[in-house]
Design a protein around this motif. Structure first.
Motif, PDB file in Angstrom:
ATOM      1  N   PRO A 262       3.441   9.029  -1.141  1.00 28.95           N
ATOM      2  CA  PRO A 262       3.748  10.007  -2.185  1.00 28.95           C
ATOM      3  C   PRO A 262       2.425  10.663  -2.570  1.00 28.95           C
ATOM      4  O   PRO A 262       1.451   9.968  -2.833  1.00 28.95           O
ATOM      5  N   MET A 263       2.383  11.994  -2.556  1.00 27.31           N
ATOM      6  CA  MET A 263       1.104  12.676  -2.713  1.00 27.31           C
ATOM      7  C   MET A 263       1.175  13.695  -3.839  1.00 27.31           C
ATOM      8  O   MET A 263       2.081  14.514  -3.891  1.00 27.31           O
ATOM      9  N   ALA A 264       0.237  13.618  -4.758  1.00 30.11           N
ATOM     10  CA  ALA A 264       0.157  14.632  -5.802  1.00 30.11           C
ATOM     11  C   ALA A 264      -1.089  15.474  -5.600  1.00 30.11           C
ATOM     12  O   ALA A 264      -1.125  16.649  -5.938  1.00 30.11           O
TER      13      ALA A 264
ATOM     14  N   ALA B 188      -1.937   8.162  -1.710  1.00 37.14           N
ATOM     15  CA  ALA B 188      -2.787   9.289  -1.297  1.00 37.14           C
ATOM     16  C   ALA B 188      -4.215   9.131  -1.791  1.00 37.14           C
ATOM     17  O   ALA B 188      -5.102   9.845  -1.359  1.00 37.14           O
ATOM     18  N   ASP B 189      -4.437   8.181  -2.707  1.00 40.42           N
ATOM     19  CA  ASP B 189      -5.798   7.995  -3.197  1.00 40.42           C
ATOM     20  C   ASP B 189      -6.459   6.750  -2.617  1.00 40.42           C
ATOM     21  O   ASP B 189      -7.462   6.272  -3.141  1.00 40.42           O
TER      22      ASP B 189
ATOM     23  N   GLY C 274       1.890  -0.603  -5.030  1.00 41.41           N
ATOM     24  CA  GLY C 274       2.251   0.226  -3.873  1.00 41.41           C
ATOM     25  C   GLY C 274       1.070   0.938  -3.252  1.00 41.41           C
ATOM     26  O   GLY C 274       1.258   1.772  -2.372  1.00 41.41           O
ATOM     27  N   THR C 275      -0.139   0.619  -3.685  1.00 40.22           N
ATOM     28  CA  THR C 275      -1.281   1.368  -3.171  1.00 40.22           C
ATOM     29  C   THR C 275      -1.406   1.218  -1.664  1.00 40.22           C
ATOM     30  O   THR C 275      -1.668   2.179  -0.955  1.00 40.22           O
ATOM     31  N   ALA C 276      -1.246  -0.012  -1.185  1.00 37.42           N
ATOM     32  CA  ALA C 276      -1.173  -0.270   0.256  1.00 37.42           C
ATOM     33  C   ALA C 276      -0.252  -1.465   0.397  1.00 37.42           C
ATOM     34  O   ALA C 276      -0.456  -2.478  -0.267  1.00 37.42           O
TER      35      ALA C 276
ATOM     36  N   VAL D 153      -8.913  -2.989   0.457  1.00 34.22           N
ATOM     37  CA  VAL D 153      -8.828  -1.545   0.699  1.00 34.22           C
ATOM     38  C   VAL D 153      -9.363  -0.873  -0.572  1.00 34.22           C
ATOM     39  O   VAL D 153      -9.403  -1.502  -1.630  1.00 34.22           O
ATOM     40  N   TYR D 154      -9.788   0.380  -0.461  1.00 35.18           N
ATOM     41  CA  TYR D 154     -10.476   1.001  -1.593  1.00 35.18           C
ATOM     42  C   TYR D 154      -9.759   2.232  -2.105  1.00 35.18           C
ATOM     43  O   TYR D 154      -9.282   3.074  -1.338  1.00 35.18           O
ATOM     44  N   HIS D 155      -9.743   2.306  -3.426  1.00 33.42           N
ATOM     45  CA  HIS D 155      -9.090   3.399  -4.135  1.00 33.42           C
ATOM     46  C   HIS D 155     -10.123   4.463  -4.479  1.00 33.42           C
ATOM     47  O   HIS D 155     -11.293   4.161  -4.684  1.00 33.42           O
ATOM     48  N   TYR D 156      -9.663   5.697  -4.549  1.00 32.86           N
ATOM     49  CA  TYR D 156     -10.534   6.809  -4.914  1.00 32.86           C
ATOM     50  C   TYR D 156     -11.009   6.635  -6.355  1.00 32.86           C
ATOM     51  O   TYR D 156     -10.289   6.125  -7.209  1.00 32.86           O
TER      52      TYR D 156
END
Lengths: 373, 481
Positions: free
Chosen positions: A101-103, A218-219, A319-321, A368-371
């Motif tokens: 899901p992308m904003a 998406a981030d 839900g990030t990954a 894993v890394y978030h923006y």
């Protein structure tokens, strides 16, 4: 400046005009020919659907019928007994659906996605974007990047197929700013909308061939390239890595990292007691000081230098990954857009999967890394 | 004629100019510059000029070819569009869909809204001809209908029959018969529950049976739902009678989830007709209270004495002469024929294969739809008819009736035979009687003759009656022996 009439009128065509003509001809011919630019190997063409009305997880043949009138779609049989879900997805040629899901479009996300070492001809990408100003901008940027890869990239870089969906409802909160997004009062409406977006994306793209579904926000801008293989090697119904965020630590005057996703947790008696006192439509939230749940958070289970394949059972997931066996979703496990056992969205999903007999597993040392905004 | 005309024309040109400008230059008045005069070009200069143009064009073409080879290296096929190249095709790998275009409206057939028909199947070979009859008669434009079948744990020939019939439809010469995308999905769940009527409807088996059914429905939907669907219609294969306009009829109401009333015809001895689908109901206080007492995994099923819910059932509210457009808000729905907007499923509503608010499958689907704020409606007076399959009790009863009928028939046959025989016996008896009578008459005549000699008339009838009465009795004895 007045020129005599007569022969002068029949002036020779200037070289400039001819040059313009040539350029035009080339452009026109290029436009005519360019659709044929994605030249796929026979093996890839063999897996393509015969008709545009087909599962979106496979590419389809552009109408090649003489006269332009295509016949009715063929009767297609899919044997879901043969869709394997194993710990060796590459060896068994298992299809992976990566859903996002992308904003906002982050170039780092896209670059990271391209670096995934899982065979791209087995990966289908699915995106859902809201129909807002921000969403439109993200769509344009995304389509630009997709065209670059799918039309002009090397064949091994090109993904099996890509689906872009636009949401059919408005996001409840106008801004996607981090501070606004994480306000507790906004959480329920925001996460309900997020759940709807996730479900819309999932149930229209899953199709009959998918073995694994990778939810990747998406981030998320940095993952190991072997993310899919690593998570699938555990062969668990739901597998979650630990989501961290890099930031500039002003105290240390150096780059540092901190835990980011607090939705991966193991349940606690306190949280259950809190839930039992709640009304039917209330939800429990994690990571807010005024609602202390004393749940065991995976974010804090990270041990530096420990085995990255350490597993812990989880009751709630973020839900990030998140890698999910397709059969979990096929059984009906979705992201509740309503309070389900006082849980919503991805946390509710873990609960629903559990009700269907599927247990979530966390990998606290796999990062894993978030923006960072 | 045209070429000749033009050639004579071309001849005329030099003749016309022969006097003054035979070599292209004026002969007299050499120094007179006459700009107002038309100065014809000779044949050579334009050609010379075009030679340059041709040269440039050739260079352009060559450079284009080189450019092409550079852009599409080692690609022999990229120029095949210049030839016929019908075997070659290109792939489209990117699809874009705006979900706000597939919301579903009251007049879907006018707005070209695609509808997905989902049919779960198991051992349904016998119902196929009936089902395809219904399918082909649907009035909704066929090219807007996508079909998805899930064949699970089937032991009969369902799959082969299905594929044959569908292929025949798509190969039909009448394009209005062709459907859209057709998917046949195979998936075995290792179902242990028997599909015969008794085990299907037994109380103990209900919870696990409903959960398995729910699982099958979810697998079907998740594999077949596409971003271009506006509507989803669930239909059981064993519907015997339904209006051909059912899709439009249900769609016109423009509800998120809508079901018709489902009855079934019965043999006369059972009353002629009966409500069939009891899963469409409105919630009751009693049922909610009951739900609170049950444990997490319990499933309330309707139509069994074990759970008295006192819910108003759609089925029982039917009035054969009622307004078919009348709507009723319901909470649980039956799965025989459900029309739902695709967005209901897109937003995550499905057929819970676990106990959701103490229900499973279609009833829980109704409950979940309500939970998400969707409208769930039943039409009490719009009825479709489910096939009548006799239950084990019915079969027993029917066997009993059959036996009774046979016994009765046998009895009747015997009776008829007796009558026949009796008739025959009577026939014999009359013959005998006639004979006897004749004999007696002869005797009587002889006696009369004697009596004429000895006058004693009036004794005629007496002896004649005697043997006639006795004869049947004797015959009967013979018959029984």
């Amino acid at each position: 400046m007045a020129r005599p009439l007569g022969p002068v009128r029949l002036k020779r065509t200037s070289p400039g005009t001819i040059a313009v003509g040539i350029v035009l001809v080339i452009v026109i011919l290029y436009l005519l020919v360019s659709p044929s630019a994605p030249d796929f190997s026979a093996a890839r063409k063999a897996t393509a659907a015969l008709h545009p009305l087909s599962p979106p997880t496979s590419p389809f043949r552009k109408s090649s019928a003489v006269g332009g009138k295509a016949g009715p779609p063929p009767v297609t049989r899919y044997n879901l007994n043969n869709v394997t879900i194993t710990n060796d997805p590459v060896g068994n040629r298992e299809n992976v659906l990566v859903l996002t899901p992308m904003a906002r479009f982050y170039q780092e996300y896209w670059d990271n996605l391209l670096k995934l070492s899982y065979p791209h001809e087995l990966i289908t990408l699915g995106f859902i974007l809201p129909k807002t100003k921000e969403g439109n901008a993200a769509t344009i940027e995304l389509q630009k990047q997709i065209a670059k890869i799918q039309k002009h990239g090397l064949e091994k870089e090109r993904f099996k197929s890509i689906i872009i969906l636009r949401q059919d409802f408005d996001p409840p909160i106008p801004s996607q700013d981090e501070s606004e997004r994480h306000k507790m009062a906004n959480q329920k409406a925001r996460r309900a909308a997020m759940a709807k977006a996730r479900n819309s994306l999932l149930f229209t793209t899953l199709g009959p061939d998918t073995s694994w579904v990778l939810w990747l926000d998406a981030d998320i801008i940095e993952t190991p390239p072997t993310l899919i293989q690593d998570l699938a090697s555990h062969s668990k119904p739901l597998t979650v890595p630990n989501c961290f965020q890099r930031f500039y630590n002003a105290e240390k005057k150096a780059m540092d990292e901190r835990p980011y996703d607090f939705n991966n947790w193991q349940d606690s008696p306190t949280a259950q007691e809190l839930a039992s006192k709640m009304g039917k439509d209330d939800i429990l939230l994690e990571g807010y000081a005024d609602m202390a749940t004393y749940r065991a958070l995976m974010a804090y289970m990270y041990e530096a230098g420990a085995d990255i394949h350490t597993e812990v059972p989880l009751d709630g997931v973020g839900g990030t990954a998140l890698l999910v066996k397709a059969e979990v979703h096929r059984d009906g496990a979705m992201f509740p857009a309503f309070p389900f056992y006082h849980l919503i969205e991805t946390e509710g999903f873990a609960k629903m999967a559990k009700r269907l007999g599927w247990q979530a597993t966390g990998l606290p040392n796999y990062k894993v890394y978030h923006y960072n905004e | 004629m045209l070429p000749y005309a033009s050639s004579s024309g071309s001849k005329a040109v030099p003749r016309h100019h022969a006097s003054g400008y035979s070599n292209g230059y004026p002969r007299g008045n050499t120094f007179e510059i006459s700009p107002h005069r038309f100065q014809p070009r000779g044949a050579a200069p334009p050609f010379r000029r075009r030679k340059g143009l041709f040269l440039r064009l050739a260079i352009a073409l060559v450079s284009l070819l080189l450019f092409g080879l550079f852009v599409w290296p080692g690609d022999s096929g990229s120029f095949s569009w210049l030839g016929s190249g019908s075997e070659d095709f290109q792939l489209e790998t990117v699809r874009y869909y705006d979900l706000s275009n597939v919301q579903g409206t009251a007049k879907g057939w006018e707005r070209e809204e695609r509808i997905l028909i989902c049919v779960p199947l198991r051992d349904a070979e016998v119902h196929m001809p009936m089902f395809f009859g219904h399918l082909l008669n649907l009035t909704y434009p066929h090219h807007l209908i996508d079909l998805a079948f899930l064949v699970s744990d089937s032991k009969d020939n369902t799959l082969a029959v299905l594929e044959r019939e569908l292929t025949a439809i798509q190969a039909s010469t009448d394009p209005s018969k062709h459907f859209g995308e057709i998917s046949i999905i195979e998936k075995d769940f290792g179902q242990k529950v028997n599909q015969d009527v008794e085990s299907r409807h037994g109380f103990a088996a209900q919870a696990s049976r409903r959960k398995l059914m729910a699982q099958a429905r979810n697998w079907l939907l998740s594999a077949a739902l596409r971003p271009y669907h506006s509507w989803v219609y669930w239909r059981d294969v064993d519907v015997e009678t339904a209006p051909t306009t059912i899709l439009e009829d249900l769609m016109r109401h423009n509800k998120d989830v809508i079901v018709p009333n489902v009855w079934r015809p019965l043999p006369d001895w059972l009353g002629g007709e009966q409500p069939y689908d009891l899963n469409s109901w409105a919630e009751s206080e009693t049922a909610l209270a009951l739900a609170d007492t049950l444990d997490e995994d319990a499933v309330i099923v309707e139509g069994y004495a074990e759970y008295a819910t006192w819910r108003p059932h759609l089925a029982y509210l039917r009035d054969p002469y009622g307004d078919p457009d009348m709507e009723m808000e319901i909470d649980g729905v039956g799965g025989v024929s459900i029309l739902a907007k695709a967005k209901v499923f897109r937003y995550g509503v499905h057929f819970p294969a676990f106990s959701f608010e103490k229900h499973a499958e279609t009833e829980a689907f109704g409950k979940m739809s309500r939970r998400m704020g969707f409208s769930v409606v039943g039409l009490p007076h719009y009825t479709i008819w489910h096939l009548y399959e006799p239950s084990v009790d019915d079969i027993k009863h029917m066997e009993q009736m059959e036996q009774e009928r046979l016994a009765r028939e046998k009895e009747e046959k015997e009776k008829a035979m007796k009558e026949q025989k009796m008739k025959e016996s009577f026939g014999d008896a009359t013959g005998q009687w006639e004979k006897d009578k004749n004999e007696i008459q002869n005797l009587a005549m002889q006696e009369n003759k004697k009596a004429e000699e000895q006058p004693a008339a009036g004794q005629q009838g007496g002896p004649a009656d005697g043997p006639a009465n006795a004869a049947p009795k004797e015959e009967k004895k013979e018959g029984t022996q």
